[in-house]
Write an enzyme that holds these catalytic residues in place. Sequence first.
Site, short mmCIF file in Angstrom:
data_model
loop_
_atom_site.label_atom_id
_atom_site.label_comp_id
_atom_site.label_asym_id
_atom_site.label_seq_id
_atom_site.Cartn_x
_atom_site.Cartn_y
_atom_site.Cartn_z
CG ASP A 1 49.84 10.28 -12.74
OD1 ASP A 1 49.60 10.86 -11.68
OD2 ASP A 1 50.97 10.18 -13.23
CB VAL B 1 72.51 -32.25 5.47
CG1 VAL B 1 72.09 -31.89 4.06
CG2 VAL B 1 74.02 -32.31 5.57
#
EC number: 7.2.2.10
Length: 1292
Positions: free
Chosen positions: A545, A498
């Site tokens: 832009d 685990v």
Amino acid sequence: MPTYNDDDDSSRPPSVHSERNQKPSSSQFLGVPSSNYNQRENSSRSGSSTISREPSSSGTMYPMASRDSMKESYDKNKGTPPDYTSYVSHSDAEPEQASSKSSTSIEDLLHTEYDDAPFAFSIPLLQRLQDPKNTSLLHAIHGLKGLCKGLKVDPSTGISTHEPHYADKLQMSDILNDDSNPKLVVHLDRIRSQDNNPEAKVSHDSDRVKYYGKNVLPEHDSKGLIRLMLEAFKDKVLILLSIAAVVSLALGLYQTFGQPPTLDPITGKPEPRVEWVEGVAIMAAIVIVVTVGGVNDWQKELQFKKLNAKVSNFDVQVLRDGAVHSTSVFDLVVGDVLFVEAGDVVPVDGVLIESNNLVLDESAMTGETDNIKKVDANTAIERTSPDVEYRKNADPYLISGTTILEGNGKLLVTAVGVNSFNGRTTMAMRTEGQATPLQLRLSRVADAIAKLGGAASALLFIVLLIEFLVRLKSNDSSSKNKGQEFLQILIVSVTLLVVAVPEGLPLAVTLALAFATNRMQKDNNLVRHLQACETMGTATNICSDKTGTLTQNRMTVVAGGFGTDVLFFDHNDETPTNVDQGSDSSKFEDAGASAFAFKRLSPELRDLTLYSIAVNSTCRQLFEDNSDTPRFIGSKTETALLDMSVKELGLTNVDSMRSSVDIKQFFSFSSDRKASGAIFEYKDKYYFVVKGMPERVLQQSTSVITNGSLDEVEDMHSHADYFKEMITGYAKRSLRTLGLCYRVFDSWPPKDIPTNDEDSSNPLKWEDAFTDMTFLGFFGIMDPIRPDVPLAVKVCQGAGVTVRMVTGDNIVTAKAIASQCGIYTEDGISMEGPEFRSLSDEKRLEILPKLDVLARSSPLDKQLLIEGLQKLGNVVAVTGDGTNDAPALKKANVGFSMGKSGTEVAKEASDIILMDDNFSSIVKAIAWGRTVNDAVKKFLQFQITVNITAVFLTIISAVASTDQSSVLTAVQLLWVNLIMDTLAALALATDPPTPEVLKRKPEKPGASLFTFDMWKMIICQSMYQLAVTLVLHFAGNSIFHYPSNTADMNTIVFNTFVWLQLFNEINNRRLDNKLNIFERINHNFLFIAIFVIVAGIQVIIVFFGGAAFSVKRIDGKGWAISIVFGVISIPLGALIRCVPNNFLRKVLPVKTIDTVFSWILNPRFRSKRRSTDHDVESLSLIPYEPTSPNEVIDSIRHSLGFVQRIRGGRIRHLLNNSKFDKQMEALPERLRPRVKQRFMKIRSPSVSSATSVALMIPISTLVSEASGRLGGHDIWISHNRQALDKKSSNVH
């Protein structure tokens, strides 16, 4: 004219959905009551009192509610939109037959009426207008006039926001028996303009909302907390551990209650019976792990749900109460008059009231690549006869999800929400998400760690089992105790697995992304695709832009002129030219260059200028409360001209001016024309007015006005150089320049210009009309740069990110603004689009590294720029706001659209929306992208350190123990796993960006997740932690003078181990060699909170954990030992950072470890030695870069395969799409492309594209037309953004 049989699909033109191939089929929505109203047959029909439903071809009957039950349902649900889905056909079991034919004919729909219904039209009938497109039905209901009457709306004023509960019920017979002219005259002059009014919303309790619903889709079925917890528990290792815990509990209970107590040898009293405690403690720990994991996933889903809602919402302009209002798209209702324009994605179904050259791309719906030109409903009625269902040149229908490419118009809404086409399709396509690239990279590392951890766990079990079997003969314990010992070996081995298998590692990035995207919203970055957040961390180029991004998009006309000699400039501006720039300033003074120049204009010129600006514009005006001055919404360039007209030319109401003339034809602006135009009738003449790029306007002008009068005209040839000089002078001052010109026709259509016979409503072609123009004037528009842009550009350059400007402005203006921003440098290159486009590929790649400014660029130029930069190995981010920017936004690694000025198409094509249109927000996105990558690396560094220490400590102590028990018990290891997998991820993944992240160069694409600095910290800290814990375990009693009782020292070892991890967590806040690990820790409250909480829980465990945690209360010396050794890891980390890397490279086995990881996680690496293929995956942990979607799926499947086989659980959801390949392979090869083509992605206002989708769909529905029968197969259809890609390429 051709007619189409309603029962024969082969004669039907291409439509939104053919009756047989649609999903869901129209039969599921037609033939069902639109609400819970009683239904009756029109008396004009055969006389039967009820309608009997036709059975479908599958033999199933469509459900029919009784009069009483429907009436009762309606009364009970007042105030709540009716649940139409409850009436959906039960034919889903046999979709192949059910979808082949509509169960209810148009005749039935026309003559079906509903008692107590406030409106004449049912939802099924309105859906049949468009699905498939049906003009004959529009004829039958008397066109737009009947439609408006049936929906109780005046298209000149819109619906009323104070709509009553209608006492007078409208029946279909009232519409059908109306023999008046179906043409409806819309009085546009009645429309008044008004600002956004919060009161202008339709009540949720109105009959309109109850009957037709709202434009909102039901929320996606999200997984609840319990379901997420159950999925977390599907982890195979946790299930195995749970079984072992149950067995342990059973044996413990038997020992406690079934065996005599053991006496304490000192006191002689029975010892406490605690054999059952370990089993209970393990199960409790599993519940906590599962609960925390489920809560973590649940919070993540809630965050993404909020993100989706924000992405889906935007404002639209509607006409209500006779005024224009701005409202949320979610508030649209049937009957609304909606304003639409180029760049919008239509959010509802509707019929056009007015169309100004509307052109739509419907490929996402019909699959047809041709763009469709729309006409208004009145024109459609005029062009068709009642027996014609559909003609392409008489199409008044707008379908939700389609894209407006050109023009503008007004739309009467006929279907919203789940009843619209887009809504129905979207509801059928909702699915789960997919893994992001960073999750893929982490999954590969997790797989390598899982293999090593699995091997370590197996080795421990084998060694302990052998030792147990060897000692079995000499073991005098009872069989129960022997069973308990064996079970203890199994539990420790499984628990180690685990801890060693890092299930949380591939999912840790999701937590970091959830936190980052949530915080990025506050920085005006709305993330639509999670992987964009990751990609921005490696961005090397930004193509930006100019307008609105680098500048403020607050345009103002500051200079200009009319004709050759009337010049003006703003009082707050300098003189309009500069002598040093080669312009003649004296000419301006001689001409009377001042704000009073407008007084020199003749009345005729003033009026023509006003009409030119007002009519040739798509802006809408709004009036603030108690103000007579309009505010304009629309293109910033056009609003600047309109503001000037209000201030200087006396414009009072643009709508009244437009309605006072007869507009004959409108040419909308396009990137090819670089101009827009309008033809209107004024004083018995026909004026063609054009505004646009001054070079284009001057090129087509043969004459120019002079002396401020239309009557005085001179030849343009002698003035051309003067105007070019003026435009150049304006450009050098960073002004955007626009030109105006006009032409007069004596008749309409003009006799001397060829007409367009294919479209009588637009008889002139642009290229034929736009010649022999008279130049009116020019305007210089200022758009100041944003104050924070120069600093942001400088920060980007310091971060190794190159900024380039891509704009449609002329090169002089572009260079001037780029210089102010710090983008254009002395050794940089500037170039115009046509020149850049004409270069060879080799030459283009050669100049790209120095290209700073690309002016006069088209969408194709932007794409070529992006492709070239990517070929050079750059990660490119690009901004865009227009519809034509969509291909470039998709082509770039990250596309940014403008939230304020961007079109819906651009937003849909983008990955991130800049909510404030500000370049500085892009810089913040870069910082967050790098922070996400750093957060994952921090967590990775922490977890591997814990893994190494825990695995070696457990194995060594268990093997050395006489009873095969580890110094860390199963419950203690589960607590460590909780710290490691969840709490540490929360703490380390939520650090905000620091200024340091923008002071380093970006990582190369595909760079290893591990750096040498990480490896040296992992190895050195692991060695220190192992040395401390092993010395304490084996020699702690003698060193610190503790009695030989192992319980005290085992507790100290466990306590020290946890404090080592806690302080190492602080150590891992930095990945570089800088010493300040506490930098900005006060900005991360969650980190501090988690540290305090974990420390507090650890104290409680040691004091009160007792038998459950196998601990014993320790004294102050024990606490001092634990905490001091933990704190030492911080100065040790500083020392490690100070040691030169070159020295450590010779000492530490980093290369060996890295090679082992690579060998484990990738078979391609193992075959590299015997292969010379250059496409084989790189060495180390550098991820393989897939080149196709299939390779992505294969790579994910391979990378997570081992972890999924061991753990399962939540990991399984990352592998769902692997079913697609297998089940597609089961189909006949001839059917595969047709099945894929049937299933296309579309946009929904209520569903974000932020998640990719994969949906279980009956395959027989998709391939019924192709094969006729395929049994009951189901497949997973994993569809991507093909529709949008197709749409974008069509736009281009």
